[in-house]
Write an enzyme that holds these catalytic residues in place. Sequence first.
Site, short mmCIF file in Angstrom:
data_model
loop_
_atom_site.label_atom_id
_atom_site.label_comp_id
_atom_site.label_asym_id
_atom_site.label_seq_id
_atom_site.Cartn_x
_atom_site.Cartn_y
_atom_site.Cartn_z
N ASN A 9 0.69 -0.88 0.28
CA ASN A 9 -0.01 -0.05 -0.31
C ASN A 9 0.90 1.29 0.12
OD1 ASN A 9 -1.52 1.95 0.46
ND2 ASN A 9 -3.01 1.12 2.40
N ARG A 87 -2.45 -2.22 -3.08
CA ARG A 87 -3.86 -1.53 -3.31
C ARG A 87 -3.82 0.25 -4.22
NH1 ARG A 87 -4.52 3.32 0.64
NH2 ARG A 87 -7.31 3.36 0.04
N HIS A 176 -12.94 2.94 -0.58
CA HIS A 176 -13.11 1.60 0.69
C HIS A 176 -13.82 0.51 0.07
CE1 HIS A 176 -12.95 5.26 4.25
NE2 HIS A 176 -11.85 4.63 3.51
N ARG A 237 -11.83 15.07 7.82
CA ARG A 237 -12.99 15.72 6.23
C ARG A 237 -14.74 16.04 7.00
NH1 ARG A 237 -11.70 10.75 3.07
NH2 ARG A 237 -9.30 10.55 2.52
N GLU A 381 -8.70 -5.17 4.80
CA GLU A 381 -8.35 -4.99 3.56
C GLU A 381 -6.93 -5.76 2.86
OE1 GLU A 381 -9.54 -0.53 3.16
OE2 GLU A 381 -9.00 -0.93 5.20
#
Length: 395
Positions: A9, A87, A176, A237, A381
């Site tokens: 990743n 990823r 996601h 955010r 993940e």
Amino acid sequence: MTDHVLVINCGSSSLKFAAIDPRTGVAALTGLAERLGSPEASLSARLGEDRHGVTLAGGGHEAAMRAVLDVLDASGLTTRIGAVGHRVVHGGERFKSSVRIDDAVEAEIDACARLAPLHNPANLIGVRVARRCFPSLPHVAVFDTAFHQSMPAHAYLYAIPHSLYAEHGLRRYGFHGTSHRYVAAEAAQLLGRPLQDCALITAHLGNGASAAAVLNGHSVDTTMGLTPLEGLVMGTRSGDIDPSLVQFIGNALNQSADQVIDLLNRKSGLLGLSGLSNDCRTLQAAAEEGHAGARVALEVFCYRLAKHIAGLSAALPRLDALVFTGGIGENSAWVREQVLARLGLLGFAVDSAANARCVGGVAGPIHAAGSRTVLVVNTNEELLIARDTFALAGV
Ligand code: ADP
């Protein structure tokens, strides 16, 4: 025996890695290279109980990947790596599932960078460096957006002139996806029914947060949009806002649109509202001690989440379970209780004792008798990336 996948990743200044057996889910090696490109660049790795630390002083992604190779060599794992899984944040409309990487796929990931200018270029650096370091291994890309490519047009279109979608690809993509796909499958197992016959709402609540409606194994709507800024309140955010705020904030602070978008991405959410922290745990502790900003930030977070969960119910013919995951979803009994308390109209009620038990890696149901089903599931993940990679690499 090549029974492990190296999962990569890659961010702009970091490289997270893990060597995982996709059949058992066990990660023999995990690690992180950080502050790449700076004098403080370093790599830390964990192999069973052993921890390794390496300074990379000024080294970039190539140096980090070589250091990963060294750690793999030293631990005798190199020959057990059968494939490398990457990823990749944005696959646009081109990638509806994971894919074996070749030069053409690399070029298409590059083309998608237009939609994720902060992420895809960094992901691509990881792909290129890893392909150079592991030239004989198959490489696979697993996209955050791919799972949501099954959304119908009424869910992915913005109500703006259609040509902006048709000519510029401006639509809702969602993110996601790897986590929503993984926890939907895990939830189906907990429910004891096939995923192909499950109507779920999955809430991934980490630093970034999104919820998705998953029908029979396919995403039919999600809260993030063209970028991860849309939807729920997150660590830094804002989530949904009136788009006119961009102009008003710009005028108030004498900032450009780019600067305002940066403020909405990095200085808003829990951090902006509380004036204290983006971290849910810190805010819960502060709220308990009477910090008004922390309290209001958490209240907005929970209310917005409940509102979106109720909204996503419009995407489903029925609802078999609501699923909480991610650092907050898996650990904050308080957040889950607040959210469920607002969803009584939809038939949700919490079992406080079960809710308190499902923290720190404990998965299971947390709803009261007579309530709709609510599950806590631990996401993974990296494991899904490893599984997809093994399946596509054919090793
Ligand atoms: P990322 O999106 O970076 O992978 P995580 O999924 O690890 O993030 O989630 C990080 C969030 O989870 C942080 O806000 C953190 O405070 C929260 N969290 C972790 N443990 C707890 C806890 N015990 N109680 C409340 N929040 C927690």
